[in-house]
Design an enzyme around this catalytic site. Structure first.
Site, short mmCIF file in Angstrom:
data_model
loop_
_atom_site.label_atom_id
_atom_site.label_comp_id
_atom_site.label_asym_id
_atom_site.label_seq_id
_atom_site.Cartn_x
_atom_site.Cartn_y
_atom_site.Cartn_z
N LYS A 285 2.07 -13.12 -17.01
CA LYS A 285 2.55 -13.11 -18.40
C LYS A 285 1.60 -13.83 -19.36
O LYS A 285 1.77 -13.72 -20.56
CB LYS A 285 3.92 -13.78 -18.47
N THR B 94 -5.80 -6.30 -6.09
CA THR B 94 -4.48 -5.72 -6.34
C THR B 94 -4.07 -4.85 -5.15
O THR B 94 -4.92 -4.16 -4.56
CB THR B 94 -4.38 -4.86 -7.62
N ASP C 122 -2.38 -2.37 -5.54
CA ASP C 122 -2.24 -1.00 -6.06
C ASP C 122 -3.52 -0.18 -5.88
O ASP C 122 -3.47 1.05 -5.95
CB ASP C 122 -1.88 -1.03 -7.55
N ARG D 277 19.49 7.43 3.23
CA ARG D 277 19.47 5.98 3.01
C ARG D 277 18.17 5.62 2.29
O ARG D 277 17.13 6.22 2.55
CB ARG D 277 19.52 5.21 4.33
N GLY E 269 -6.31 -8.38 -11.29
CA GLY E 269 -6.26 -6.93 -11.39
C GLY E 269 -6.69 -6.48 -12.78
O GLY E 269 -7.37 -7.21 -13.51
O1 F6P Z 1 0.41 -4.81 -9.44
C1 F6P Z 1 0.96 -5.28 -8.26
C2 F6P Z 1 2.45 -5.05 -8.23
O2 F6P Z 1 2.93 -5.48 -6.98
C3 F6P Z 1 2.88 -3.61 -8.52
O3 F6P Z 1 2.70 -2.75 -7.41
C4 F6P Z 1 4.31 -3.83 -8.94
O4 F6P Z 1 4.76 -2.79 -9.78
C5 F6P Z 1 4.25 -5.11 -9.68
O5 F6P Z 1 3.09 -5.80 -9.24
C6 F6P Z 1 5.46 -6.00 -9.48
O6 F6P Z 1 5.33 -7.10 -10.31
P1 F6P Z 1 6.28 -8.37 -10.24
O7 F6P Z 1 5.76 -9.24 -9.13
O8 F6P Z 1 6.11 -9.00 -11.57
O9 F6P Z 1 7.67 -7.89 -9.95
#
Ligand code: F6P
Length: 361
Positions: A74, A137, A139, A280, A114
Site C-alpha cells: 500500500k 512475484t 504471478d 466442490r 513486483g
Molecule cells: O501479486 C501477488 C499476489 O499474490 C496475487 O497473485 C494476488 O492477487 C495478490 O498478490 C494478493 O494480495 P494480498 O496479499 O494483498 O491479498
C-alpha cells in the site's frame, strides 16, 4: 558505498535468499555497508523504519519464506494514503522519500518487488534516486525477465494441490474446482494445471464459455466413476462477464490494489446449472506464497542478489537484474512497467489442448 535494501508488494518465497545474496557478496567482495528499510517504501516515508543490515542478519535466512525486512503493498510514495478527518486522502510524498534517502546517507537503493514496486522505483530514479531493481512475484507477470523468483515455489504448491484434489475427486466422483492466484496473468493456473493433469484450465487470457467445459466433463462421464479437475486463475472470467473482485481498491483502508477473488465459485455456479455431478471449490489463497522457497527459487534469488553488486559497481542505476536465456543480465527498470501475459496461441496452450485440456474456448 552505503546501500539501502527494501522489499515491497506481496511477499513471496525467495526474498530472504536475495537479501542474503546482496548483503553477503556486498560485504565480502566489496566492503559495502547496508541499511534495511522496513515495510517497503513505508520505511522511506515514516520515521525510524531503517536499521543496519549486517552479515549476522543474513544467517539462517536462506530457507526461510517471507522477508526479514517486512513489506507493504500500500505504500506508494506518489499516492501515499493518510487518514484525515476520518477519511483516506492520497498525497504525493516522493519528496519525503528522497529526503529520507539522503538523510540515511545512502549511495543507492536495492528495491526488490513486483510491477508496483519496480514502477515506483523507476519513477523515483527519474527524481534522482539511484536504484537497482530485482523482480519478484508468484504471478510471473513481469516483462523484461524470463522468470521472477517466487513463481517456481508457488507453481509447485499449486501442482501439489491439484494432485491432492485428484485423489479425493476420484474417490467421490466429483468435479473439483481449484482457484489459484496470478492476478491478470494465467501462468500459475496454466502451468500447475498442465503439470497436475487438470481437465479444464481457465485463465484470464482466454475468457471462457460454459458449453465446452460441460462437453468436456460429459466426455469424461462416459467413463465409469469419472471425476474432473478444473484449475481456475483468480483473474479468469466468462466471455461477456467481468473479473471477480473480492474488494475494490477504494474499499481497502490505505488504498492499495484491488483484491481479486471468487472466480472459482463463479465457474462452479455456472457449471452447477448444467451438470449433475457434485462440485466442490477450493481456494488455495496465501498458502501459495507462504513457506520456504524451492531450490530453483533459492538459486534464482541468490543469483539476482549477487548480480545486483555488479550493477552497483558499474554504476548501472535505473536497471533491474533479470533472467534471459539462463543468464542473469541487466535491463532498464522501465521494462518492469510492461505486463506479461500468457499467449493464448503459444506453445503451452496448444500442447495443453493436444493433451485434452479444455480452456472453455
Ligand atoms: O501479486 C501477488 C499476489 O499474490 C496475487 O497473485 C494476488 O492477487 C495478490 O498478490 C494478493 O494480495 P494480498 O496479499 O494483498 O491479498
Amino acid at each position: 558505498m552505503r546501500l539501502g535494501v527494501l522489499t515491497g508488494g506481496g511477499d513471496c518465497p525467495g526474498l530472504n535468499p536475495l537479501i542474503r545474496g546482496v548483503v553477503k557478496r556486498g560485504v565480502q567482495d566489496f566492503g559495502y555497508e547496508f541499511v534495511g528499510i522496513e515495510n517497503g517504501y513505508e520505511g522511506l516515508i515514516e520515521p525510524n523504519m531503517a536499521r543496519p543490515l549486517t552479515l549476522a542478519d543474513t544467517r539462517g535466512i536462506l530457507p526461510r519464506g517471507g522477508t526479514i525486512l517486512g513489506t507493504s503493498n500500500k505504500a506508494n510514495p506518489f499516492q501515499y494514503a493518510f487518514k484525515e478527518g476520518g477519511h483516506w486522502v492520497e498525497r504525493d510524498v516522493s519528496d519525503v522519500a528522497l529526503r529520507r534517502y539522503r538523510e540515511l546517507g545512502l549511495d543507492g537503493l536495492v528495491a526488490i518487488g513486483g510491477d508496483g514496486t519496480l514502477s515506483i522505483a523507476s519513477r523515483l530514479s527519474e527524481q534522482g534516486m539511484r536504484i537497482v531493481g530485482c523482480p519478484k512475484t508468484i504471478d510471473n507477470d513481469l516483462q523484461g525477465t524470463d522468470q521472477t523468483f517466487g513463481y517456481d515455489t508457488a507453481r509447485a504448491i499449486c501442482t501439489e494441490a491439484v494432485d491432492r484434489l485428484h485423489t479425493t475427486a476420484e474417490s467421490h466422483h466429483r468435479v473439483m474446482v481449484l482457484e489459484v492466484m496470478g492476478r491478470y496473468a494465467g501462468f500459475l493456473a496454466l502451468e500447475s494445471g498442465v503439470a497436475g493433469g487438470a481437465d479444464v484450465i481457465l485463465i484470464p487470457e482466454i475468457p471462457y464459455r460454459v458449453e465446452p467445459i460441460v462437453a468436456k466433463i460429459a466426455r469424461r462421464a462416459e467413463r465409469k466413476r469419472s471425476f474432473s479437475i478444473i484449475v481456475v486463475s483468480e483473474g479468469a472470467y466468462p466471455l461477456g462477464g467481468a473479473v471477480s473482485v473480492a474488494q475494490a481498491a477504494g474499499d481497502i483502508p490505505g488504498r492499495g490494489v484491488v483484491r481479486l477473488g471468487g472466480a472459482g465459485k463463479v465457474a462452479a455456479d455456472l457449471l452447477a446449472q448444467e451438470i449433475e455431478a457434485e462440485i466442490r471449490v477450493t481456494v488455495l489463497g496465501h498458502l501459495q506464497r507462504g513457506g520456504g522457497p524451492s531450490a530453483a527459487d533459492r538459486l534464482l534469488a541468490s543469483r539476482y542478489g549477487c548480480k545486483v553488486l555488479d550493477l552497483v559497481k558499474d554504476g548501472q542505476w535505473d536497471h533491474m537484474v533479470a533472467l534471459k536465456c539462463n543468464d542473469i543480465v541487466a535491463v532498464p527498470l522501465s521494462e518492469s512497467r510492461k505486463d506479461r501475459r500468457v499467449d493464448p496461441r503459444g506453445e503451452l496452450v496448444r500442447f495443453a489442448k493436444g493433451l485434452g485440456v479444455s480452456f472453455g474456448d
